[in-house]
Design a protein around this motif. Structure first.
Motif, mmCIF file in Angstrom:
data_model
loop_
_atom_site.group_PDB
_atom_site.id
_atom_site.type_symbol
_atom_site.label_atom_id
_atom_site.label_comp_id
_atom_site.label_asym_id
_atom_site.label_seq_id
_atom_site.Cartn_x
_atom_site.Cartn_y
_atom_site.Cartn_z
ATOM 1 N N LEU A 233 0.835 -1.214 0.000
ATOM 2 C CA LEU A 233 0.000 0.000 0.000
ATOM 3 C C LEU A 233 0.860 1.249 0.000
ATOM 4 N N GLU A 234 0.490 2.228 -0.807
ATOM 5 C CA GLU A 234 1.212 3.505 -0.815
ATOM 6 C C GLU A 234 0.180 4.628 -0.836
ATOM 7 N N LYS A 235 0.396 5.625 0.003
ATOM 8 C CA LYS A 235 -0.617 6.696 0.059
ATOM 9 C C LYS A 235 -0.501 7.690 -1.103
ATOM 10 N N GLN B 288 12.871 11.575 -4.554
ATOM 11 C CA GLN B 288 12.943 13.046 -4.551
ATOM 12 C C GLN B 288 14.381 13.548 -4.394
ATOM 13 N N LEU B 289 15.333 12.614 -4.335
ATOM 14 C CA LEU B 289 16.744 13.032 -4.236
ATOM 15 C C LEU B 289 17.298 13.268 -5.638
ATOM 16 N N TYR B 290 18.309 14.137 -5.724
ATOM 17 C CA TYR B 290 18.991 14.363 -7.008
ATOM 18 C C TYR B 290 19.975 13.230 -7.264
ATOM 19 N N MET C 155 -2.432 5.371 -3.563
ATOM 20 C CA MET C 155 -3.415 6.331 -3.037
ATOM 21 C C MET C 155 -4.257 5.685 -1.930
ATOM 22 N N ALA C 156 -3.613 4.815 -1.157
ATOM 23 C CA ALA C 156 -4.333 4.045 -0.142
ATOM 24 C C ALA C 156 -3.691 4.191 1.228
ATOM 25 N N GLU C 157 -4.534 4.199 2.240
ATOM 26 C CA GLU C 157 -4.050 4.257 3.628
ATOM 27 C C GLU C 157 -4.822 3.274 4.482
ATOM 28 N N TRP D 161 5.470 -2.349 8.510
ATOM 29 C CA TRP D 161 5.105 -0.930 8.530
ATOM 30 C C TRP D 161 6.300 -0.110 8.051
ATOM 31 N N ALA D 162 6.167 0.503 6.861
ATOM 32 C CA ALA D 162 7.323 1.188 6.240
ATOM 33 C C ALA D 162 6.928 2.578 5.756
ATOM 34 N N THR D 163 6.313 3.358 6.646
ATOM 35 C CA THR D 163 5.800 4.661 6.209
ATOM 36 C C THR D 163 6.851 5.782 6.244
ATOM 37 N N GLY D 164 8.078 5.448 6.651
ATOM 38 C CA GLY D 164 9.188 6.381 6.463
ATOM 39 C C GLY D 164 9.190 7.640 7.315
ATOM 40 N N TRP D 165 9.750 8.682 6.772
ATOM 41 C CA TRP D 165 10.048 9.913 7.510
ATOM 42 C C TRP D 165 9.514 11.121 6.753
ATOM 43 N N ARG D 166 9.526 12.253 7.467
ATOM 44 C CA ARG D 166 9.228 13.527 6.814
ATOM 45 C C ARG D 166 10.181 14.565 7.374
ATOM 46 N N THR E 196 15.728 24.449 2.709
ATOM 47 C CA THR E 196 16.078 23.212 3.425
ATOM 48 C C THR E 196 16.847 22.269 2.491
ATOM 49 N N SER E 197 17.470 21.279 3.123
ATOM 50 C CA SER E 197 18.262 20.314 2.359
ATOM 51 C C SER E 197 17.406 19.520 1.367
ATOM 52 N N VAL E 198 16.149 19.240 1.743
ATOM 53 C CA VAL E 198 15.320 18.472 0.812
ATOM 54 C C VAL E 198 14.950 19.346 -0.399
ATOM 55 N N LEU F 169 27.413 16.841 3.341
ATOM 56 C CA LEU F 169 28.693 16.558 2.677
ATOM 57 C C LEU F 169 28.434 16.276 1.193
ATOM 58 N N LYS F 170 27.402 15.480 0.952
ATOM 59 C CA LYS F 170 27.034 15.181 -0.446
ATOM 60 C C LYS F 170 26.677 16.468 -1.188
ATOM 61 N N GLN F 171 25.917 17.330 -0.512
ATOM 62 C CA GLN F 171 25.423 18.525 -1.203
ATOM 63 C C GLN F 171 26.525 19.539 -1.490
ATOM 64 N N ARG G 282 20.945 1.072 5.053
ATOM 65 C CA ARG G 282 20.417 0.505 6.308
ATOM 66 C C ARG G 282 18.908 0.267 6.227
ATOM 67 N N ALA G 283 18.199 1.165 5.543
ATOM 68 C CA ALA G 283 16.741 1.001 5.408
ATOM 69 C C ALA G 283 16.442 -0.318 4.683
ATOM 70 N N VAL G 284 17.248 -0.614 3.672
ATOM 71 C CA VAL G 284 17.044 -1.831 2.891
ATOM 72 C C VAL G 284 17.363 -3.076 3.731
HETATM 73 C C1 FAD Z 1 18.402 15.808 2.682
HETATM 74 C C2 FAD Z 1 18.477 14.320 2.700
HETATM 75 C C3 FAD Z 1 19.255 13.679 1.761
HETATM 76 C C4 FAD Z 1 19.390 12.304 1.794
HETATM 77 N N1 FAD Z 1 20.256 11.723 0.925
HETATM 78 C C5 FAD Z 1 20.509 10.393 1.038
HETATM 79 C C6 FAD Z 1 21.507 9.790 0.237
HETATM 80 O O1 FAD Z 1 22.159 10.461 -0.575
HETATM 81 N N2 FAD Z 1 21.759 8.458 0.404
HETATM 82 C C7 FAD Z 1 21.074 7.697 1.320
HETATM 83 O O2 FAD Z 1 21.383 6.498 1.464
HETATM 84 N N3 FAD Z 1 20.082 8.244 2.071
HETATM 85 C C8 FAD Z 1 19.790 9.566 1.936
HETATM 86 N N4 FAD Z 1 18.809 10.121 2.715
HETATM 87 C C9 FAD Z 1 17.962 9.237 3.531
HETATM 88 C C10 FAD Z 1 16.854 8.553 2.658
HETATM 89 O O3 FAD Z 1 15.954 9.542 2.209
HETATM 90 C C11 FAD Z 1 16.136 7.467 3.487
HETATM 91 O O4 FAD Z 1 17.080 6.463 3.812
HETATM 92 C C12 FAD Z 1 15.004 6.786 2.705
HETATM 93 O O5 FAD Z 1 14.046 7.722 2.285
HETATM 94 C C13 FAD Z 1 14.332 5.726 3.587
HETATM 95 O O6 FAD Z 1 13.311 5.087 2.870
HETATM 96 P P1 FAD Z 1 11.959 4.613 3.564
HETATM 97 O O7 FAD Z 1 11.285 3.724 2.565
HETATM 98 O O8 FAD Z 1 12.226 4.067 4.911
HETATM 99 O O9 FAD Z 1 11.092 5.927 3.793
HETATM 100 P P2 FAD Z 1 10.451 6.969 2.757
HETATM 101 O O10 FAD Z 1 11.370 7.270 1.658
HETATM 102 O O11 FAD Z 1 9.954 8.080 3.618
HETATM 103 O O12 FAD Z 1 9.188 6.176 2.155
HETATM 104 C C14 FAD Z 1 8.024 5.957 2.916
HETATM 105 C C15 FAD Z 1 6.832 5.762 1.983
HETATM 106 O O13 FAD Z 1 5.663 5.519 2.769
HETATM 107 C C16 FAD Z 1 4.576 6.293 2.267
HETATM 108 N N5 FAD Z 1 3.651 6.564 3.363
HETATM 109 C C17 FAD Z 1 3.777 7.458 4.382
HETATM 110 N N6 FAD Z 1 2.727 7.377 5.207
HETATM 111 C C18 FAD Z 1 1.900 6.431 4.693
HETATM 112 C C19 FAD Z 1 0.639 5.894 5.106
HETATM 113 N N7 FAD Z 1 0.024 6.332 6.204
HETATM 114 N N8 FAD Z 1 0.086 4.914 4.345
HETATM 115 C C20 FAD Z 1 0.697 4.459 3.213
HETATM 116 N N9 FAD Z 1 1.902 4.947 2.784
HETATM 117 C C21 FAD Z 1 2.485 5.900 3.516
HETATM 118 C C22 FAD Z 1 5.260 7.564 1.752
HETATM 119 O O14 FAD Z 1 4.420 8.232 0.829
HETATM 120 C C23 FAD Z 1 6.534 6.996 1.127
HETATM 121 O O15 FAD Z 1 6.324 6.580 -0.198
HETATM 122 C C24 FAD Z 1 18.659 11.519 2.734
HETATM 123 C C25 FAD Z 1 17.845 12.162 3.661
HETATM 124 C C26 FAD Z 1 17.777 13.555 3.680
HETATM 125 C C27 FAD Z 1 16.992 14.245 4.726
#
Ligand code: FAD
Ligand code: SF4
Ligand code: SF4
Length: 428
Positions: free
Chosen positions: A37-39, A49-51, A82-84, A192-197, A217-219, A273-275, A404-406
């Motif tokens: 599921l992805e929202k 969204q990274l370069y 588009m699901a939650e 549960w892999a909803t990540g960060w903001r 901001t960096s993002v 450092l990357k930037q 590490r996330a992987v």
């Molecule tokens: C400025 C910056 C630069 C970075 N550059 C690097 C880099 O060069 N190399 C590197 O290794 N790491 C980098 N990172 C870290 C990298 O972004 C994270 O490691 C990566 O995004 C982790 O992936 P994730 O799947 O855990 O989370 P996310 O990428 O956040 O993915 C989570 C997903 O869950 C979805 N979601 C959220 N809430 C819900 C919900 N309620 N229901 C369903 N879906 C939902 C989101 O839409 C998203 O698609 C950077 C971070 C920052 C801040």
């Protein structure tokens, strides 16, 4: 109407970023049925969204492309965008899940030809570009979007634009009658892999993100560097479009701070450092990057990368927590004020542009989970027995880099597989 076929041996993965996609693929390639599921309207999460991404500075499309190929080749994964999740009840091995699916108004006949986008007029902030750019009311989420399918903004439904989009589509792919749907199904385990903001930079008042155009901001910098991004890939100042050759990076912006995020976001040192390499890439020897830091936390094998950046003469490191930013009204230059903690000298340094190395917080705030899970003081999900068969993956468990996330997603997929295997054993 979306129909979901699932049993107590199905693994539900919530969040389609790099961690969720990895967990889904690992489980599916072990023969398990997976619902991913992805929202958002597209998979990929914040990595898309990274370069470029460290350590190899490759384009995010490289890593995602391999995963998408694996995804297309595997019939065990059902992707629902588009699901939650709205509700989860039950126990490990036997969950009842309710999800809500927002209408896309575009069906699977879409060829991504783009005619509807040409036909409509209204424009909206583009969240993919952190609202630095506008997009049309009919849009493809981004160039590499998966699925490669357009979306209609709900704000154009009932307007002339909706009719224009429908009339422009030769493939009968637009369905203006689509409605939000609620679907229920069973699952044995949940990853549960909803990540960060990014932390809200406007809350760090002394840095004036909401007052000064040339504090970003960096993002946002990642988006600016993208050739398809808001500045067409040019590193320029938002205030006047002038080249930004002299760039300051402020570390720990919103992190390690009692008033904001208490934790170290772990990735932002490496991200800055990357930037600095982005500044050099654009302006060569004329580039000037100044990194204002408390201490640099470069994660293990990436130490080599840190050393390389330190050897670059265009990069200066200033050990100091910047106290405040003011603005030179004439030039629009942000001025960084503080004390250098090595020489104990006061400084007021002007720069063309300031990049806040913004902190990372969980995208789902503690208290907003549709089921009880144990979270730590920073809101990240703990690995705890009382979570039953709900396993955190990627940045929902901590601020992690992609590598590490992987790894962490693979471990969570394995735990989920063990649960559904036990269910299968019991039923067999
Ligand atoms: C400025 C910056 C630069 C970075 N550059 C690097 C880099 O060069 N190399 C590197 O290794 N790491 C980098 N990172 C870290 C990298 O972004 C994270 O490691 C990566 O995004 C982790 O992936 P994730 O799947 O855990 O989370 P996310 O990428 O956040 O993915 C989570 C997903 O869950 C979805 N979601 C959220 N809430 C819900 C919900 N309620 N229901 C369903 N879906 C939902 C989101 O839409 C998203 O698609 C950077 C971070 C920052 C801040
Ligand atoms: S919805 Fe129709 S017009 Fe729009 S991109 Fe898809 S196929 Fe083309
Ligand atoms: S990774 Fe670096 S910039 Fe980010 S919070 Fe930790 S020390 Fe500060």
């Amino acid at each position: 109407m979306v129909e979901v076929v699932a049993t107590d041996q199905t693994i539900l993965v919530v969040g389609g970023g790099i961690a969720g996609v990895t967990a889904a693929l690992e489980a599916a390639e072990c023969g398990k049925q997976v619902i991913l599921l992805e929202k958002n309207p597209s998979l990929g999460g914040r990595v898309s969204q990274l370069y470029k991404y460290f350590p190899k500075l490759c384009h995010p499309a490289c890593g995602m492309e391999i995963n998408l190929r694996r995804l297309k080749a595997n019939r065990n994964v059902r992707v629902i965008t588009m699901a939650e999740v709205t509700e989860v009840s039950g126990d490990a091995g036997n969950y009842d899940v309710t999800i809500k699916i927002a209408p896309r108004y575009v069906n699977e006949k879409c060829t991504a030809c783009g005619e509807c986008e040409q036909a409509v007029e209204a424009e909206f902030d583009d969240a993919f570009h952190y609202n630095l750019k506008k997009r049309k009311g009919a849009y493809l989420p981004h160039k590499m979007a998966y699925p490669q399918r357009y979306v209609l903004d709900p704000n154009i439904i009932g307007t002339e634009d909706a009719d224009k989009a429908k009339a422009a589509c030769k493939y009968d792919a637009i369905d203006l009658d689509m409605q939000e749907q609620t679907v229920q199904f069973k699952a044995g385990a949940i990853v549960w892999a909803t990540g960060w903001r990014p932390y809200d930079a406007a809350k760090i008042q002394p840095y004036g993100y909401d007052r000064y155009a040339n504090v970003i901001t960096s993002v946002e910098l990642e988006r600016m560097m993208d050739p398809f991004g808001p500045t067409g890939g040019k590193l320029v100042r938002p205030s006047d479009g002038k080249e930004a050759k002299n760039v300051a990076f402020i570390q720990c912006a919103g992190s390690r701070d009692q008033n904001h995020l208490k934790h170290c976001s772990r990735i932002c040192c490496m991200a800055s450092l990357k930037q600095t390499t982005y500044v050099r890439e654009q302006y060569g020897d004329e580039a000037q990057s100044s990194v204002y830091y408390i201490d640099i936390r470069a994660i293990d094998r990436i130490d080599d990368f840190y050393q390389k950046v330190q050897e670059d003469e265009t990069v200066t490191f200033i050990k100091s927590k910047v106290a405040s930013i003011t603005e030179d009204k004439e030039t629009g230059n942000p001025i960084l004020n503080g004390v250098d903690t090595e020489g104990y000298n006061r400084y007021s340094n002007p720069h063309d542009l300031v990049v806040l190395a913004i902190g990372m917080e969980p995208s789902v705030p503690a208290g907003d989970f549709p089921i009880k899970v144990v979270v730590n003081d920073n809101g990240f999900i703990e690995q705890d027995e009382s979570n039953g068969a709900i396993f955190a993956a990627g940045c929902s468990s901590d601020a992690l880099d992609v590598n590490r996330a992987v790894q962490n997603a693979t471990a969570s997929a394995l735990r989920a597989i063990q649960v559904v295997n036990r269910v299968a054993g019991t039923e067999g």
